[in-house]
Design a protein around this motif. Sequence first.
Motif, PDB file in Angstrom:
ATOM      1  N   TYR A 111     -11.839  23.189 -23.342  1.00 11.63           N
ATOM      2  CA  TYR A 111     -11.645  24.620 -23.710  1.00 11.63           C
ATOM      3  C   TYR A 111     -11.566  25.382 -23.010  1.00 11.63           C
ATOM      4  N   LEU A 112     -11.691  26.378 -22.969  1.00  9.43           N
ATOM      5  CA  LEU A 112     -11.775  27.762 -21.563  1.00  9.43           C
ATOM      6  C   LEU A 112     -13.345  27.793 -21.911  1.00  9.43           C
ATOM      7  N   PRO A 113     -14.043  28.405 -20.663  1.00  6.70           N
ATOM      8  CA  PRO A 113     -15.398  29.098 -20.827  1.00  6.70           C
ATOM      9  C   PRO A 113     -15.457  29.461 -21.706  1.00  6.70           C
ATOM     10  N   PRO A 114     -14.994  30.666 -23.268  1.00  5.26           N
ATOM     11  CA  PRO A 114     -16.102  31.666 -23.465  1.00  5.26           C
ATOM     12  C   PRO A 114     -15.691  30.850 -25.348  1.00  5.26           C
ATOM     13  N   LEU A 210     -11.880  35.137 -33.086  1.00  8.79           N
ATOM     14  CA  LEU A 210     -12.864  34.555 -33.351  1.00  8.79           C
ATOM     15  C   LEU A 210     -12.070  33.148 -33.804  1.00  8.79           C
ATOM     16  N   ALA A 211     -10.607  33.247 -34.008  1.00  6.02           N
ATOM     17  CA  ALA A 211     -10.936  30.890 -34.588  1.00  6.02           C
ATOM     18  C   ALA A 211      -9.836  30.668 -33.132  1.00  6.02           C
ATOM     19  N   PHE A 212      -9.149  32.088 -31.995  1.00  5.68           N
ATOM     20  CA  PHE A 212      -9.453  31.669 -30.909  1.00  5.68           C
ATOM     21  C   PHE A 212     -10.356  30.881 -29.942  1.00  5.68           C
ATOM     22  N   LEU A 213     -11.497  31.395 -30.575  1.00 11.25           N
ATOM     23  CA  LEU A 213     -13.149  30.489 -29.581  1.00 11.25           C
ATOM     24  C   LEU A 213     -12.909  28.976 -29.965  1.00 11.25           C
ATOM     25  N   VAL A 239      -8.563  43.269 -26.791  1.00 17.05           N
ATOM     26  CA  VAL A 239      -9.799  43.417 -26.252  1.00 17.05           C
ATOM     27  C   VAL A 239     -10.741  42.540 -26.619  1.00 17.05           C
ATOM     28  N   VAL A 240     -10.837  42.111 -28.248  1.00 16.03           N
ATOM     29  CA  VAL A 240     -12.461  41.102 -27.883  1.00 16.03           C
ATOM     30  C   VAL A 240     -12.233  39.784 -27.030  1.00 16.03           C
ATOM     31  N   ILE A 241     -11.067  38.821 -27.138  1.00 15.72           N
ATOM     32  CA  ILE A 241     -10.834  37.821 -26.802  1.00 15.72           C
ATOM     33  C   ILE A 241     -11.272  38.860 -24.878  1.00 15.72           C
ATOM     34  N   ALA A 242     -10.406  39.750 -23.993  1.00 17.92           N
ATOM     35  CA  ALA A 242     -11.156  40.058 -22.559  1.00 17.92           C
ATOM     36  C   ALA A 242     -12.571  40.511 -23.022  1.00 17.92           C
ATOM     37  N   GLY A 243     -13.324  41.026 -24.630  1.00 15.95           N
ATOM     38  CA  GLY A 243     -14.922  40.693 -24.175  1.00 15.95           C
ATOM     39  C   GLY A 243     -15.483  39.952 -24.018  1.00 15.95           C
ATOM     40  N   LEU A 244     -15.232  39.088 -24.749  1.00 12.03           N
ATOM     41  CA  LEU A 244     -15.195  37.672 -24.857  1.00 12.03           C
ATOM     42  C   LEU A 244     -15.645  36.664 -23.152  1.00 12.03           C
ATOM     43  N   PHE A 249     -18.233  35.139 -18.110  1.00 17.31           N
ATOM     44  CA  PHE A 249     -18.571  35.172 -17.076  1.00 17.31           C
ATOM     45  C   PHE A 249     -20.416  36.252 -16.572  1.00 17.31           C
ATOM     46  N   TRP A 250     -20.521  36.926 -17.522  1.00 21.97           N
ATOM     47  CA  TRP A 250     -22.257  37.486 -17.442  1.00 21.97           C
ATOM     48  C   TRP A 250     -23.038  36.144 -17.615  1.00 21.97           C
ATOM     49  N   MET A 251     -23.158  35.579 -18.714  1.00 29.40           N
ATOM     50  CA  MET A 251     -24.368  35.161 -19.085  1.00 29.40           C
ATOM     51  C   MET A 251     -24.204  33.220 -18.672  1.00 29.40           C
TER      52      MET A 251
END
Length: 419
Positions: A111-114, A210-213, A239-244, A249-251
């Motif tokens: 899965y992707l990092p987010p 949310l489902a994308f996570l 926007v929400v996915i970009a924020g995730l 990237f930060w955490m």
Amino acid sequence: MMQLGVGVLGLLVAAVVLLRPVWALGRSDRSVRIVLGACAIAVVGAAVGRCAVNVWRPRPWDFPMFYTTAKAGFEGRRFYRPEVLESVFADVQESLPTVPGDWLGEAGYFYLPPSVLPWLPLGALGYRAALVLASTFQIGCLFAAAWWLRRRVGDPWASFLETIALVFAFRPTQTALGLGQIAPVAVLGLALAATWTVRRPLLAGASLALAFLAKHLVALLVIPWLLSRRLRPVAAAVVVIAGLFAVSFWMLPEGTFDDWARHGPSAAPPFFYTQDVNQSLLAISYRAFGESPSSGGMLEAWTFWPFCIGALALTLATLLGTWRRTSETDRLLAIWTCWALLLYPSTLYNTLPILLVPILLWRSARSDFPWITLLGLIIYGSAVIRPEGGFVAVAATWGITLVAWPRIPAAEAGARATA
């Protein structure tokens, strides 16, 4: 044998619910609720039992992978690297030796990092405590999804009970819960996205994120949104996915995204696209012709090209079959079902609970009894059979939306007209 028994129980419960117009005729609301409640208790009890067995005698898939990844991420380690997962899992087995390590020899974390963000807190808990918490949360997501996907006419509690029964009677739902899968989160997010598309487009987009996570393939719902020129939910989702991604990237540890590119899906073994639990059109094509992609990737197998032709035909059939003769919601569901399940290369049996969203939305808006009973039993019955049964369920759902749906009168429209 126990899994087959649970599947048969689910089929029987689905038959009782789908045959409600027959046996509920002339009965009081209270007696109908009792029957539907008994059906719901039976399948929810079976699901809880499967979760309890997984806690007591851990299964090799899928929760060991999610927990080990969450624990590694919680400790600030680079969880895509195989050696890191092996090291962390060794610590898990040291504290609980009964946790099988089969998954380490077959695959890592794809899965992707987010996607790891919601599960990081599980790394602070022991294996069994984390599994109990995760299973409780997943069951809660399914209850919430059932509330949003219930019928909007008639007795609301009877509608909720029958929706709960149908959600948990679906064998892939039982399988997902029994393995500690994260598909129920995608079911809830997709249910909210589908029901809020028109009335609350910004929340619909956020719900899709949310489902994308949990399951990245649900992002394909953006395609029918774009075709229908619904840009507000698309913008909100982006926007929400970009924020995730920014938060990830930060955490997460430095180099996590590079590790995903090197050790993520590109490192998947060839059998990942041909194993029996894979229900996509591509997997069916590989198995039908006795082929398997080489370590060089899917393109080296000649079966991939007939699959591309079939995928193109399905896409065109969906577009042409729904254009100008269905409502926008119908078209959204038809295109989404076609793309996200029939064509996605890695549609695993354990992710098929997301089929419940188009099935239950279709059912909540239509009242034609013979169609609902026949097609519903095909979907629920085919999902009991493995390995190809899941694909039949997917194809049947797509066919319902494409062919049958425009010809079935809308129950809600009729109710409003007679009110």
